[in-house]
Enzyme design. Structure first.
Site, PDB file in Angstrom:
ATOM      1  N   TRP A  54       0.812  -1.324  -0.054  1.00  0.00           N
ATOM      2  CA  TRP A  54       0.122   0.076  -0.129  1.00  0.00           C
ATOM      3  C   TRP A  54       0.967   1.282  -0.030  1.00  0.00           C
ATOM      4  CZ3 TRP A  54      -4.573  -0.107  -2.042  1.00  0.00           C
ATOM      5  CH2 TRP A  54      -5.147  -1.177  -1.880  1.00  0.00           C
ATOM      6  N   ASP A  86      -0.923   6.641   6.933  1.00  0.00           N
ATOM      7  CA  ASP A  86      -1.960   5.829   6.485  1.00  0.00           C
ATOM      8  C   ASP A  86      -2.196   4.859   7.521  1.00  0.00           C
ATOM      9  OD1 ASP A  86      -3.797   3.801   5.406  1.00  0.00           O
ATOM     10  OD2 ASP A  86      -2.763   3.557   3.437  1.00  0.00           O
ATOM     11  N   LYS A  89     -12.468  -1.640   7.625  1.00  0.00           N
ATOM     12  CA  LYS A  89     -12.019  -2.220   8.690  1.00  0.00           C
ATOM     13  C   LYS A  89     -12.430  -2.135  10.078  1.00  0.00           C
ATOM     14  CE  LYS A  89      -8.374  -1.873   5.143  1.00  0.00           C
ATOM     15  NZ  LYS A  89      -8.424  -3.246   4.482  1.00  0.00           N
TER      16      LYS A  89
HETATM   17  C1  LIG Z   1      -3.202   0.368   4.442  1.00  0.00           C
HETATM   18  C2  LIG Z   1      -4.267   0.461   3.292  1.00  0.00           C
HETATM   19  N1  LIG Z   1      -4.129   1.521   2.582  1.00  0.00           N
HETATM   20  C3  LIG Z   1      -5.054   1.854   1.412  1.00  0.00           C
HETATM   21  C4  LIG Z   1      -5.908   0.832   1.260  1.00  0.00           C
HETATM   22  C5  LIG Z   1      -6.884   1.182   0.068  1.00  0.00           C
HETATM   23  O1  LIG Z   1      -7.947   1.560   0.759  1.00  0.00           O
HETATM   24  P1  LIG Z   1      -9.260   1.983  -0.058  1.00  0.00           P
HETATM   25  O2  LIG Z   1      -9.790   0.640  -1.194  1.00  0.00           O
HETATM   26  O3  LIG Z   1     -10.387   2.268   0.745  1.00  0.00           O
HETATM   27  O4  LIG Z   1      -9.050   2.855  -1.091  1.00  0.00           O
HETATM   28  C6  LIG Z   1      -6.131  -0.536   1.925  1.00  0.00           C
HETATM   29  C7  LIG Z   1      -7.132  -1.294   1.375  1.00  0.00           C
HETATM   30  O5  LIG Z   1      -7.273  -2.376   2.098  1.00  0.00           O
HETATM   31  C8  LIG Z   1      -5.010  -0.782   2.792  1.00  0.00           C
HETATM   32  O6  LIG Z   1      -5.023  -1.872   3.606  1.00  0.00           O
END
Ligand SMILES: Cc1ncc(COP(=O)(O)O)c(C=O)c1O
Length: 372
Positions: A103, A177, A201
């Site tokens: 991510w 994040d 989550k």
């Molecule tokens: C740590 C992290 N960042 C970003 C995201 C992306 O999230 P979204 O699909 O809500 O944009 C996720 C999705 O699982 C994640 O676990």
């Protein structure tokens, strides 16, 4: 159906039973209004009640100081991968992006479109080459940037950065994040310039990107082509109601925050989460079949990844676990193997039963050394 199902999905993930019951009770008629919560205007008094409660409880639960703004936006965490550079950085500004996994790499790639993102790769191997390791914060190759972006918990790999040494917060404005670790333990918000998390989550169902931003960072100026919907200044001015929000997701989150508070707040939640992850990692470490690839120092408490060294057995494990009521244990397509996401709503009992299932599976399919 009597069999108890345990949902180990990485997100959208399981919701506490009490919350699901409450949603069922209120979904047709919300608070004697004769309409469901999905049918009320976001400008109505009724919805304002939801909004006020949600904001208040987010602030209380996370102990957010007065000089921080709470925003509830669209676009998930990926939306914030764009919104953050667009709002906070100049086009050619150098910004350190720490890359510890899947991510944070995406956050870096998106930011590179809007600023001069400086990649700091922190993923390495332990000395014996057996485990994924992280380069300690003191050895990160920092530029002289004002800002630094990181992902606290890498959901895909099951890696968590240890932020207990707060030296980094003295050097940089840290943006983080927290999508898969928010509300899993108490946080010192004052350490950060901005933290963000998608909601599917620990915050509730999908549909909200929670942003907690220090007020002095909310500026009228941003990159010229920033869409209004992602503009932090505009959204602050409109209390996150610049356009129609995902009203149902806001409502579910109010129930989740009530549930957290009823269950003793983040201090209690942290203890429970530690108990759950300790049990699962202990099961893995005592086994001769399962392998967790992360240096124990950096193991995630919310996403426990593991694999079986005998390839065919991974599929067998998934098949039998599903039949036994343990759902969504298949690992992310990048990591393969298995992943048990054990967010706040997963009860200890679910992890205990999974641990017993894993031991039984090992005894049956890899009986060379008995577990007990
Ligand atoms: C740590 C992290 N960042 C970003 C995201 C992306 O999230 P979204 O699909 O809500 O944009 C996720 C999705 O699982 C994640 O676990």
């Amino acid at each position: 159906m009597n069999k108890r199902i345990y949902n180990f999905s990485a997100g959208p993930s399981c919701i506490p039973k009490e919350v699901l019951k409450q949603i069922k009770k209120e979904s047709a008629c919300w608070k004697k209004s004769n309409v469901s919560v999905m049918e009320i205007s976001h400008r109505s008094e009724t919805f304002l009640e939801i909004s006020n409660e949600l904001h208040e409880n987010i602030r209380k639960t996370l102990n957010i100081p007065k000089n921080y703004e709470i925003l509830l936006l669209h676009g998930g965490a990926r939306g914030m991968f764009s919104a953050i550079p667009l709002n906070l950085f100049q086009k050619k500004e150098v910004v350190d992006y720490v890359i510890g996994g899947y991510w944070s790499n995406y956050a870096y790639r998106e930011a590179s479109r809007y600023c001069s993102a400086n990649a700091i790769y922190i993923n390495t191997k332990t000395k014996d080459n057996k485990k994924i390791d992280l380069i300690p914060i003191s050895e990160w190759k920092l530029s002289n940037s004002k800002y630094l972006h990181l992902c606290h918990n890498e959901t895909v790999e099951g890696i968590k950065i240890d932020l207990s040494n707060d030296e980094i917060f003295k050097k940089k404005i840290v943006i983080a994040d927290f999508s898969s670790s928010i509300l899993s333990e108490p946080l010192n918000i004052s350490n950060f310039g901005l933290i963000y998390a998608s909601s599917q989550k620990n915050i509730g169902i999908s549909g909200i990107a929670l942003v907690i931003i220090r007020k002095d960072l909310v500026k009228e100026s941003c990159q010229v082509f920033t869409p209004s919907i992602l503009n932090f200044f505009l959204q602050t001015k409109h209390h996150s109601l610049y356009n129609t929000p995902n009203t149902f997701s806001w409502y579910v989150s109010t129930l989740i925050f009530r549930w957290i508070m009823k269950n003793g707040g983040l201090q209690k939640i942290k203890i429970n989460n530690q108990k759950k992850s300790n049990l699962l990692y202990d099961t893995l470490d005592k086994s001769h079949l399962y392998i967790n690839d992360i240096n124990p120092k950096y193991r995630s408490t919310t996403n426990v990844t593991f694999r079986i060294h005998e390839k065919g057995l991974n599929e067998k494990f998934i098949e039998l676990s599903e039949k036994s009521g343990f759902l969504f244990l298949r690992g992310h397509r990048v990591m393969k193997g298995m992943r048990a996401s054990i967010y706040n709503s997963m009860p200890f009992e679910g992890v205990k039963k999974l641990s017993n299932f894993m031991k039984d599976f090992e005894n049956q399919y890899f009986p060379k050394r008995k577990f007990f």
